[in-house]
Design a protein around this motif. Structure first.
Motif, PDB file in Angstrom:
ATOM      1  N   LYS A  32      44.629  35.560  50.187  1.00 23.59           N
ATOM      2  CA  LYS A  32      45.940  34.937  50.237  1.00 23.59           C
ATOM      3  C   LYS A  32      46.257  34.193  48.941  1.00 23.59           C
ATOM      4  N   ARG A  33      47.529  34.068  48.666  1.00 23.59           N
ATOM      5  CA  ARG A  33      47.992  33.308  47.511  1.00 23.59           C
ATOM      6  C   ARG A  33      47.540  31.849  47.613  1.00 23.59           C
ATOM      7  N   LYS A  34      47.121  31.292  46.493  1.00 21.78           N
ATOM      8  CA  LYS A  34      46.673  29.903  46.354  1.00 21.78           C
ATOM      9  C   LYS A  34      45.283  29.656  46.938  1.00 21.78           C
ATOM     10  N   ASP A  35      44.593  30.719  47.357  1.00 15.26           N
ATOM     11  CA  ASP A  35      43.241  30.558  47.879  1.00 15.26           C
ATOM     12  C   ASP A  35      42.243  30.463  46.719  1.00 15.26           C
ATOM     13  N   PHE A  36      41.049  29.991  47.027  1.00 17.43           N
ATOM     14  CA  PHE A  36      39.940  29.956  46.078  1.00 17.43           C
ATOM     15  C   PHE A  36      38.768  30.618  46.796  1.00 17.43           C
ATOM     16  N   VAL A  37      38.442  31.830  46.385  1.00 16.35           N
ATOM     17  CA  VAL A  37      37.468  32.658  47.087  1.00 16.35           C
ATOM     18  C   VAL A  37      36.282  32.960  46.173  1.00 16.35           C
ATOM     19  N   SER A  38      35.082  32.846  46.727  1.00 21.00           N
ATOM     20  CA  SER A  38      33.887  33.333  46.040  1.00 21.00           C
ATOM     21  C   SER A  38      33.410  34.584  46.756  1.00 21.00           C
ATOM     22  N   ILE A  39      33.067  35.592  45.983  1.00 17.13           N
ATOM     23  CA  ILE A  39      32.486  36.815  46.526  1.00 17.13           C
ATOM     24  C   ILE A  39      31.024  36.834  46.131  1.00 17.13           C
ATOM     25  N   MET A  40      30.160  36.800  47.143  1.00 18.13           N
ATOM     26  CA  MET A  40      28.716  36.676  46.914  1.00 18.13           C
ATOM     27  C   MET A  40      27.973  37.910  47.399  1.00 18.13           C
ATOM     28  N   GLY A  41      26.885  38.201  46.738  1.00 20.57           N
ATOM     29  CA  GLY A  41      26.027  39.300  47.167  1.00 20.57           C
ATOM     30  C   GLY A  41      24.913  39.500  46.167  1.00 20.57           C
ATOM     31  N   PRO A  42      23.798  40.068  46.600  1.00 24.23           N
ATOM     32  CA  PRO A  42      22.677  40.327  45.685  1.00 24.23           C
ATOM     33  C   PRO A  42      23.015  41.435  44.695  1.00 24.23           C
ATOM     34  N   SER A  43      22.158  41.606  43.715  1.00 24.36           N
ATOM     35  CA  SER A  43      22.321  42.688  42.747  1.00 24.36           C
ATOM     36  C   SER A  43      22.359  44.024  43.482  1.00 24.36           C
ATOM     37  N   GLY A  44      23.324  44.878  43.133  1.00 23.24           N
ATOM     38  CA  GLY A  44      23.449  46.176  43.766  1.00 23.24           C
ATOM     39  C   GLY A  44      24.219  46.172  45.072  1.00 23.24           C
ATOM     40  N   SER A  45      24.802  45.028  45.423  1.00 22.21           N
ATOM     41  CA  SER A  45      25.506  44.921  46.705  1.00 22.21           C
ATOM     42  C   SER A  45      26.900  45.542  46.691  1.00 22.21           C
ATOM     43  N   GLY A  46      27.446  45.733  45.487  1.00 21.63           N
ATOM     44  CA  GLY A  46      28.812  46.240  45.363  1.00 21.63           C
ATOM     45  C   GLY A  46      29.780  45.238  44.788  1.00 21.63           C
ATOM     46  N   LYS A  47      29.266  44.061  44.371  1.00 19.42           N
ATOM     47  CA  LYS A  47      30.134  43.015  43.817  1.00 19.42           C
ATOM     48  C   LYS A  47      30.915  43.506  42.604  1.00 19.42           C
ATOM     49  N   SER A  48      30.213  44.123  41.661  1.00 15.78           N
ATOM     50  CA  SER A  48      30.859  44.565  40.424  1.00 15.78           C
ATOM     51  C   SER A  48      31.904  45.644  40.694  1.00 15.78           C
ATOM     52  N   THR A  49      31.580  46.564  41.591  1.00  9.47           N
ATOM     53  CA  THR A  49      32.542  47.611  41.947  1.00  9.47           C
ATOM     54  C   THR A  49      33.781  46.992  42.566  1.00  9.47           C
ATOM     55  N   LEU A  50      33.577  46.034  43.468  1.00 10.96           N
ATOM     56  CA  LEU A  50      34.701  45.350  44.101  1.00 10.96           C
ATOM     57  C   LEU A  50      35.549  44.625  43.058  1.00 10.96           C
ATOM     58  N   LEU A  51      34.896  43.956  42.114  1.00 17.02           N
ATOM     59  CA  LEU A  51      35.607  43.266  41.033  1.00 17.02           C
ATOM     60  C   LEU A  51      36.452  44.251  40.221  1.00 17.02           C
ATOM     61  N   HIS A  52      35.884  45.403  39.876  1.00 19.94           N
ATOM     62  CA  HIS A  52      36.620  46.391  39.075  1.00 19.94           C
ATOM     63  C   HIS A  52      37.837  46.919  39.820  1.00 19.94           C
ATOM     64  N   LEU A  53      37.736  47.070  41.132  1.00 19.26           N
ATOM     65  CA  LEU A  53      38.883  47.539  41.909  1.00 19.26           C
ATOM     66  C   LEU A  53      39.952  46.447  42.018  1.00 19.26           C
ATOM     67  N   MET A  54      39.538  45.210  42.253  1.00 19.88           N
ATOM     68  CA  MET A  54      40.502  44.110  42.347  1.00 19.88           C
ATOM     69  C   MET A  54      41.178  43.871  41.004  1.00 19.88           C
ATOM     70  N   GLY A  55      40.452  44.133  39.928  1.00 18.82           N
ATOM     71  CA  GLY A  55      41.007  43.936  38.597  1.00 18.82           C
ATOM     72  C   GLY A  55      41.755  45.128  38.054  1.00 18.82           C
ATOM     73  N   ALA A  56      41.956  46.153  38.893  1.00 17.89           N
ATOM     74  CA  ALA A  56      42.661  47.382  38.487  1.00 17.89           C
ATOM     75  C   ALA A  56      41.996  48.043  37.286  1.00 17.89           C
ATOM     76  N   LEU A  57      40.672  47.891  37.210  1.00 22.13           N
ATOM     77  CA  LEU A  57      39.886  48.513  36.139  1.00 22.13           C
ATOM     78  C   LEU A  57      39.298  49.850  36.576  1.00 22.13           C
ATOM     79  N   ASP A  58      39.354  50.112  37.875  1.00 16.96           N
ATOM     80  CA  ASP A  58      38.827  51.351  38.441  1.00 16.96           C
ATOM     81  C   ASP A  58      39.651  51.681  39.677  1.00 16.96           C
ATOM     82  N   LYS A  59      39.481  52.909  40.169  1.00 14.31           N
ATOM     83  CA  LYS A  59      40.230  53.353  41.342  1.00 14.31           C
ATOM     84  C   LYS A  59      39.264  53.700  42.467  1.00 14.31           C
TER      85      LYS A  59
END
Length: 224
Positions: A32-59
């Protein structure tokens, strides 16, 4: 309240030689707008992939990603690039500052790309450096700044085009604990002033500054 980011039934599969690797599995997520969210997970959990999709860096391989209600799958590459420039402020672990530009010029850079007026962007850049406590360091090169100061410049740069949200990838990972704490306090301040902040991290202390924690494991949202 309207979602600034929404992922709908998102899957991401990478082809590595003859092997398919599933990085995200049927992820559904709304921030939601104005939220402050942390996305947590161990190495290999999918954090980086999720970041790339949210950042429109990947599809995604399948599913939909929406930014401010805009379906990215319906946009051309130039339109997606414009979305990144206008709606997303990126903060990286290793700062990614241009070494030959001053702090002020680094903050101006995103506004130059969006072809903002020179006087307007200079005034805005100085205001942002004041916001992050670096007005007196405006003419310093990155090499003349501490790690914490460089990350503050990076945050000011991320705010330059008044994005819909800040997306920070392990923003304190290259800092000592004192500087890291100061950076997270700055994110809290920015969020309190109405900006949506999303931090990808594996550190519980960093995540503790956010309002909500989303946990990811083996490509799936498992909590939050």
């Amino acid at each position: 309240m309207k979602s600034v980011i929404e992922l709908e039934n998102v899957n991401k599969v990478y082809q590595l030689d003859s092997v398919q690797v599933s990085a995200l599995n049927n992820v559904n997520l709304k921030i939601k707008r104005k939220d402050f969210v942390s996305i947590m997970g161990p190495s290999g959990s999918g954090k980086s992939t999720l970041l790339h999709l949210m950042g429109a860096l990947d599809k995604p391989t399948s599913g939909k990603v929406y930014i401010d209600g805009i379906d990215l799958s319906k946009l051309t590459e130039p339109e997606i690039a414009r979305i990144r420039g206008e709606k997303i402020g990126f903060v990286f672990q290793f700062f990614n500052l241009h070494p030959t530009l001053t702090a002020l010029e680094n903050v101006e850079l995103p506004m130059m790309i969006m072809e903002r007026d020179r006087d307007e962007r200079r005034q805005k850049a100085m205001e942002l450096l004041e916001l992050v406590g670096l007005k007196e360091r405006a003419e310093h090169l990155p090499s003349q700044l501490s790690g914490g100061e460089r990350q503050r410049v990076s945050i000011a740069r991320a705010l330059a085009n008044n994005p819909s949200f800040i997306l920070a990838d392990e923003p304190t990972g290259n800092l000592d604990s004192k500087a890291g704490k100061e950076i997270m306090e700055l994110f809290v301040k920015i969020n309190n002033e109405g900006k949506t902040v999303i931090v990808v991290t594996h550190e519980t202390f960093i995540a503790s500054h956010s309002k909500h924690i989303i946990k990811i494991k083996d490509g799936r949202i498992v909590g939050g």
